[in-house]
Write an enzyme that holds these catalytic residues in place. Structure first.
Site, short mmCIF file in Angstrom:
data_model
loop_
_atom_site.label_atom_id
_atom_site.label_comp_id
_atom_site.label_asym_id
_atom_site.label_seq_id
_atom_site.Cartn_x
_atom_site.Cartn_y
_atom_site.Cartn_z
N LYS A 116 -66.81 41.00 23.90
CA LYS A 116 -65.62 41.07 25.11
C LYS A 116 -64.34 41.23 23.81
O LYS A 116 -64.57 40.98 22.63
CB LYS A 116 -66.21 39.96 25.31
CG LYS A 116 -65.23 38.66 24.50
CD LYS A 116 -65.71 36.90 25.48
CE LYS A 116 -64.86 35.93 24.74
NZ LYS A 116 -65.42 34.55 25.27
N ARG A 130 -64.82 25.39 34.56
CA ARG A 130 -64.65 26.71 34.19
C ARG A 130 -65.90 27.58 34.70
O ARG A 130 -65.53 28.19 36.12
CB ARG A 130 -64.40 27.43 33.04
CG ARG A 130 -63.62 29.10 32.76
CD ARG A 130 -63.23 29.07 30.96
NE ARG A 130 -64.82 29.92 30.35
CZ ARG A 130 -64.97 29.98 28.54
NH1 ARG A 130 -63.49 30.53 28.83
NH2 ARG A 130 -66.10 30.23 28.27
N TYR A 142 -31.07 40.94 17.35
CA TYR A 142 -31.47 40.56 19.24
C TYR A 142 -30.80 39.24 18.85
O TYR A 142 -31.59 38.21 18.47
CB TYR A 142 -32.74 40.65 20.27
CG TYR A 142 -32.34 42.10 20.30
CD1 TYR A 142 -31.98 43.10 20.62
CD2 TYR A 142 -33.86 42.86 19.35
CE1 TYR A 142 -32.29 43.98 21.30
CE2 TYR A 142 -34.18 44.06 19.96
CZ TYR A 142 -33.55 44.98 21.08
OH TYR A 142 -33.96 46.20 20.89
N MET A 162 -39.27 45.17 19.49
CA MET A 162 -40.75 45.73 20.07
C MET A 162 -41.39 46.52 18.97
O MET A 162 -42.95 46.37 19.10
CB MET A 162 -40.21 46.86 20.97
CG MET A 162 -41.94 47.07 21.12
SD MET A 162 -41.14 48.18 22.76
CE MET A 162 -40.22 47.56 23.87
C1 LIG Z 1 -65.77 34.03 24.21
C2 LIG Z 1 -67.85 32.78 24.52
C3 LIG Z 1 -68.05 32.63 23.75
C4 LIG Z 1 -67.43 32.87 21.84
O1 LIG Z 1 -67.15 31.86 21.48
P1 LIG Z 1 -66.39 31.99 19.76
O2 LIG Z 1 -65.36 30.43 20.36
O3 LIG Z 1 -65.04 33.00 19.69
O4 LIG Z 1 -67.05 31.93 18.92
C5 LIG Z 1 -68.92 32.80 23.49
N1 LIG Z 1 -69.45 31.89 25.16
C6 LIG Z 1 -68.74 32.01 25.94
C7 LIG Z 1 -68.90 31.41 27.08
C8 LIG Z 1 -67.31 32.79 26.01
O5 LIG Z 1 -66.32 33.27 26.78
#
Ligand SMILES: *Cc1c(COP(=O)(O)O)cnc(C)c1O
Length: 365
Positions: free
Chosen positions: A30, A129, A249, A297
């Protein structure tokens, strides 16, 4: 310049496989492969033996589907947003169903298309979640017909504290997961992310590895993974300032003595956290230098007074992530986690992959 070591990525995949025992290692790609570029990441991991991949939402799946083989599985973690059922089915992506409503909409799509659709089912084991609650799992177990037309490929849950091996809540989640998945006796099970892989216990049928693939520490203590990313900036300009001079800044840094200041070519728009103003470090020829003043930036000012002159010239390399400073070090300084550092990097840099991948070119030739 953001350098990405694809050999290290493949080696991390193998290291995770060793720790996962008999479980299959799936890759979580992802957020564009945690900011590294999902396509070269996926191609490298396919060569390393990976055949199951996870993205967060459908748009990410669209971008990857053409790279994958028809035998590979691509799961969509965030599940099935209303209105995306047909696109998801047509793409052949496998949604992680996170609620009874999503189950019902996937069943309805299966009826409409008159074919079986694959899915994963997520159960919430205490993180609140995503996923079905314990009550909803019982409901589904008693109303099996709600799954008609769905082939369950996986039941999964997610650990809240996997990076902490002494946290008792991990064991509670394992027990809850064991109990709730009894409702689906012949379906493969998945609980562990990177942190979970390094907990000393069984790993069910499949693990979902993300950060550890990309070199981040999967747990507290020594990091068993090989670094994958290095980031180098270059010196744009050097100046000598008198004692009492202010930098950047807001004039937030005051030089106590006559100082040399180097301005380098990376800023917060490149993903370097602005929170590292007056607190982060960089390395020039192995010498630690501190960030002087606010991160801008497009640039950062460093106090390079202690660096040998020979290393200071316009165009000279400055290590931001590399052998002296890991992504976890940067994250600690910035009060965040390596995940956030990685996923913020890379949108603006030239990404250099080694070894270079020519797979796409070869395929279209
Ligand atoms: C992002 C995610 C992972 C991967 O987690 P890591 O800690 O990066 O290995 C696995 N399962 C779910 C449901 C996630 O959202």
């Amino acid at each position: 310049m953001l350098s990405i070591d694809l050999d290290a990525l493949a080696e991390n995949y193998r290291t995770i496989q060793l720790h996962a025992g008999s479980a299959q290692v799936a890759a979580v790609v992802k957020a564009d492969g945690y900011g590294l570029g999902a396509i070269p990441v996926v191609q490298t991991l396919m060569d390393a033996g990976c055949r199951t991949f996870f993205v967060a939402f459908l748009g990410e799946a669209v971008a990857l589907k053409s790279v994958l083989r028809s035998s590979d599985t691509l799961f969509v973690l965030n599940g099935l947003l209303p209105g995306t059922e047909r696109d998801c089915a047509q793409l052949g992506a496998v949604p992680v169903l996170n609620s009874l409503d999503q189950v019902d909409r996937w069943t309805a799509m299966s009826r409409e298309l008159r074919r079986t659709l694959s899915a994963a089912l997520q159960i919430d084991t205490g993180m609140a979640r995503l996923g079905l609650s314990a009550e909803e799992v019982q409901t589904l177990a008693m109303q099996r017909s709600r799954l008609n037309g769905i082939e369950l490929k996986l039941v999964m849950s997610h650990l809240a504290c996997a990076d902490n091996s002494v946290e008792p809540f991990n064991e509670r989640q394992v027990e809850t997961f064991e109990a709730l998945t009894r409702a689906f006796p012949n379906v493969a099970r998945s609980l562990d992310n990177s942190g979970g892989v390094f907990l000393e216990r069984g790993h069910f049928d499949l693990v979902r590895a993300g950060i550890a693939l990309y070199g981040g520490a999967p747990r507290t203590g020594p990091n068993p993974m090989r670094p994958v990313v290095s980031l180098e900036a270059r010196i744009l300009q050097l100046r000598t300032v008198p004692a009492g001079a202010a930098v950047g800044y807001g004039l937030t840094h005051r030089c106590e003595q006559p100082s040399r200041i180097a301005t380098i070519s990376v800023g917060y728009a490149d993903g370097w956290p602005r929170h590292l103003s007056n607190r982060g470090s960089a390395y020039i020829g192995g010498v630690r230098v501190s960030i002087a003043g606010r991160v801008s930036m497009d640039s950062i000012t460093l106090d390079v007074t202690d660096v040998p002159d020979a290393l200071l010239y316009p165009g000279a390399p400055v290590e931001l992530i590399g052998s002296h400073q890991s992504i976890d070090d940067v994250a600690d300084d910035a009060g965040t986690i390596s995940y956030e550092i990685l996923t913020q990097l890379g949108h603006r840099y030239t990404r250099i992959y080694s070894p270079a991948r020519a797979t796409q070119l070869k395929r279209s030739a």
